[in-house]
Design an enzyme around this catalytic site. Structure first.
Site, PDB file in Angstrom:
ATOM      1  N   GLN A  99       0.823  -0.926  -0.164  1.00 50.24           N
ATOM      2  CA  GLN A  99      -0.017  -0.072   0.220  1.00 50.24           C
ATOM      3  C   GLN A  99       1.173   1.227  -0.138  1.00 50.24           C
ATOM      4  OE1 GLN A  99      -3.316  -0.289  -0.732  1.00 50.24           O
ATOM      5  NE2 GLN A  99      -4.002  -2.061   0.339  1.00 50.24           N
ATOM      6  N   CYS A 145     -11.690  -0.740  -3.275  1.00 52.21           N
ATOM      7  CA  CYS A 145     -11.481   0.226  -3.516  1.00 52.21           C
ATOM      8  C   CYS A 145     -11.430   0.829  -5.087  1.00 52.21           C
ATOM      9  CB  CYS A 145      -9.564   0.076  -4.483  1.00 52.21           C
ATOM     10  SG  CYS A 145      -9.222  -1.055  -5.187  1.00 52.21           S
TER      11      CYS A 145
HETATM   12  N1  SAH Z   1      -4.550  -7.276   0.902  1.00 51.62           N
HETATM   13  C1  SAH Z   1      -3.363  -6.690  -0.198  1.00 51.62           C
HETATM   14  C2  SAH Z   1      -3.749  -6.693  -1.328  1.00 51.62           C
HETATM   15  C3  SAH Z   1      -5.190  -5.698  -1.919  1.00 51.62           C
HETATM   16  S1  SAH Z   1      -4.332  -5.874  -3.710  1.00 51.62           S
HETATM   17  C4  SAH Z   1      -3.144  -5.662   0.789  1.00 51.62           C
HETATM   18  O1  SAH Z   1      -3.727  -4.612   1.418  1.00 51.62           O
HETATM   19  O2  SAH Z   1      -1.935  -4.879   0.742  1.00 51.62           O
HETATM   20  C5  SAH Z   1      -5.495  -6.889  -4.053  1.00 51.62           C
HETATM   21  C6  SAH Z   1      -5.126  -8.448  -5.179  1.00 51.62           C
HETATM   22  O3  SAH Z   1      -5.702  -9.366  -5.640  1.00 51.62           O
HETATM   23  C7  SAH Z   1      -4.020  -8.180  -5.825  1.00 51.62           C
HETATM   24  O4  SAH Z   1      -2.020  -8.454  -4.717  1.00 51.62           O
HETATM   25  C8  SAH Z   1      -3.461  -9.330  -6.773  1.00 51.62           C
HETATM   26  O5  SAH Z   1      -2.593 -10.101  -7.349  1.00 51.62           O
HETATM   27  C9  SAH Z   1      -4.746 -10.166  -6.441  1.00 51.62           C
HETATM   28  N2  SAH Z   1      -5.615 -11.273  -6.835  1.00 51.62           N
HETATM   29  C10 SAH Z   1      -6.390 -10.434  -8.190  1.00 51.62           C
HETATM   30  N3  SAH Z   1      -7.070 -10.482  -8.577  1.00 51.62           N
HETATM   31  C11 SAH Z   1      -7.129 -12.348  -7.675  1.00 51.62           C
HETATM   32  C12 SAH Z   1      -7.515 -13.479  -7.937  1.00 51.62           C
HETATM   33  N4  SAH Z   1      -8.524 -13.337  -8.677  1.00 51.62           N
HETATM   34  N5  SAH Z   1      -7.429 -14.321  -6.975  1.00 51.62           N
HETATM   35  C13 SAH Z   1      -5.942 -13.821  -5.892  1.00 51.62           C
HETATM   36  N6  SAH Z   1      -6.001 -13.044  -5.835  1.00 51.62           N
HETATM   37  C14 SAH Z   1      -6.210 -11.981  -7.110  1.00 51.62           C
END
Ligand code: SAH
Length: 464
Positions: free
Chosen positions: A289, A414
């Site tokens: 983040q 988001c």
């Molecule tokens: N919770 C974490 C990341 C959120 S961002 C934090 O707060 O730091 C959203 C995440 O979803 C990213 O890391 C992306 O790689 C992942 N993502 C996207 N599509 C996905 C899917 N179909 N299954 C699992 N993860 C996925």
């Protein structure tokens, strides 16, 4: 049907009063019911507007002169605000920005999820909504024989030369400037997108807000980089807290910033940062983040909504490098994280070890597939947390969650419109939306982050 002609014509200058604001931050004014969208105009304002595009049901205009100002209009502190594509709403007071974001969440829940009465809390803002970004990736180019570093102009790849970006951590700004000067001094050629020639493509800088660690990545087109020793020596001298000086080689003609090869010029290939009591290892490519101050507030809220007592099994879907999972693990019996990027899961496991957390387990895969598999295995979590990308959750995942019947679902979003769309499905599955807390992760921009708590209605929990 008679064809109604739009009441304005292209290039005409008109006087317009604005009544509303779009989610992109444009003012909306109407001429005999025909809406015109005008960037940087605010509700309550009257202005001279030049009509620049006329479509059948709406048009676009350009602000020429404001005749009556909204009292929340402020002078944007950034010199290049009106050219740069990074921020959209620096011309609004911070209070107005927060109200706009709260309204956006409320409007989406009303229109898409037909929820009129769910409490949407006041947006949690920042005390100081500037200099919050812990990461910059600045393109490098040339102008009149000099190296320029800056952001891309709106909807283009023209680099706007800028000395400072007021939403970026000051240290990161100074680092970009130091690398730019070094490149000038030793004669490193800036990259040219058109011809795919030159060397230095991007400068990426990351810092740990809590640790004060600093990472700099010189993204180059070729592996050959002159004066490496001087670069390292000079940067270390100017920034005694730098922990990681990297070169990333990106040989391709592409918009993707980082290439596949990382070369450590000096120090480690990662830095650390802390959110609350948890320490994270961050590599050049890791998702982390960008606003650490607000991330803590967001995760605290997610934790509050999860309402853990220590006996719960929790799933964290879309877990990235395990940030939310490890936060939850401190208060849960067991946490399962799932994420599609394998490198992120490698980081998540390292982060669990780093913090001596042994009740979190991480899986690589698409959340929708792994959730279905967990369901088939008989896993019945007490709480599920989801934090999907902008496009929201896959419907398969929502259906699987409904069948698993967790007592609470915490949805970190988001994008309020996909949040509302997904809530619609969860509502059908006996989940009741309790409240939503927006958190301002990206002041001066139109991005909106929110966390929602959904609880399983009693009847359906009892009928299990
Ligand atoms: N919770 C974490 C990341 C959120 S961002 C934090 O707060 O730091 C959203 C995440 O979803 C990213 O890391 C992306 O790689 C992942 N993502 C996207 N599509 C996905 C899917 N179909 N299954 C699992 N993860 C996925």
């Amino acid at each position: 049907m008679t064809k109604v002609k739009p009441p304005v014509s292209k290039n005409e200058t008109i006087e317009l009063t604005f009544e509303d604001l779009t989610h992109e931050g444009s003012g909306v004014g109407k001429v005999n019911g025909y809406p015109l969208f005008v960037p940087y105009a605010l509700p309550g304002e009257t202005a001279k507007v030049k009509v620049i595009k006329v479509k059948k049901n709406f048009g676009f205009g350009k602000l020429i002169e404001i005749q009556e100002k909204n009292e929340d209009r402020i002078e944007p502190p950034c010199d290049v605000f009106y050219q740069c594509g990074g921020c959209q709403i620096q011309h609004m007071s911070y209070n107005m920005q927060l109200q706009m974001k709260q309204k956006q969440v409320r409007d989406n829940l009303r229109k898409i999820a037909h929820l009129d009465n769910v409490p949407v809390r006041n947006v949690i803002g920042m005390e100081d909504p500037w200099r919050y970004r812990n990461k910059v990736q600045i393109p490098v180019g040339a102008k009149d024989g000099e190296i320029v570093t800056g952001f891309y102009q709106k909807k283009s790849h023209r680099i706007i030369d800028m000395d400072t970006c007021p939403i970026t951590d000051e240290q990161n700004d100074r680092m970009v400037e130091a690398v730019r000067r070094l490149a000038e001094d030793v004669g490193i050629e800036p990259y040219d997108e058109e011809t795919h020639k030159g060397t230095l493509r991007h400068i990426m800088v990351r810092n740990g807000k809590e640790t004060n660690d600093l990472m700099v990545v010189l993204v180059t087109r070729t592996e050959k980089l002159p004066y490496k020793e001087k670069i390292v020596a000079d940067l270390r001298k100017a920034f005694p807290n730098v922990k990681s000086i990297l070169q990333n080689v990106n040989t391709k003609k592409t918009n993707v910033i980082l290439g596949n090869k990382n070369i450590t010029l000096w120090g480690e290939d990662h830095i650390y940062d802390m959110i609350g009591d948890i320490k994270f290892k961050i590599s050049a490519k890791s998702f982390y983040q960008v606003n650490p101050v607000q991330t803590k507030k967001l995760y605290d809220k997610a934790l509050e909504y999860a309402n853990l007592t220590g006996s719960e099994t929790v799933i964290d879907a879309y877990c990235g490098i395990g940030t939310i999972s490890l936060f939850l693990a401190q208060k849960a019996k067991k946490v399962y994280g799932v994420e599609v990027v394998p490198e992120a899961i490698t980081d998540a496991k390292v982060n669990a070890q780093l913090n001596k957390i042994d009740n979190a387990e991480f899986f690589v895969g698409q959340a929708e597939k792994v959730m279905d598999w967990w369901k088939a295995q008989g896993l019945r979590p007490d709480v599920i947390v989801v934090d999907p990308p902008r496009k929201g959750c896959d419907e398969t995942l929502l259906r699987a969650m409904i069948e698993m019947k967790p007592k609470r679902i915490v949805y970190v979003s988001c994008n309020p419109s996909t949040l509302a769309r997904d809530i619609n499905i969860l509502k059908e599955g006996s989940y009741e939306m309790k409240e939503v807390q927006p958190v301002d992760m990206f002041p001066q921009t139109t991005h909106v982050e929110a966390v929602a708590q959904l609880v399983l209605k009693e009847e359906s929990a009892d009928s299990m």
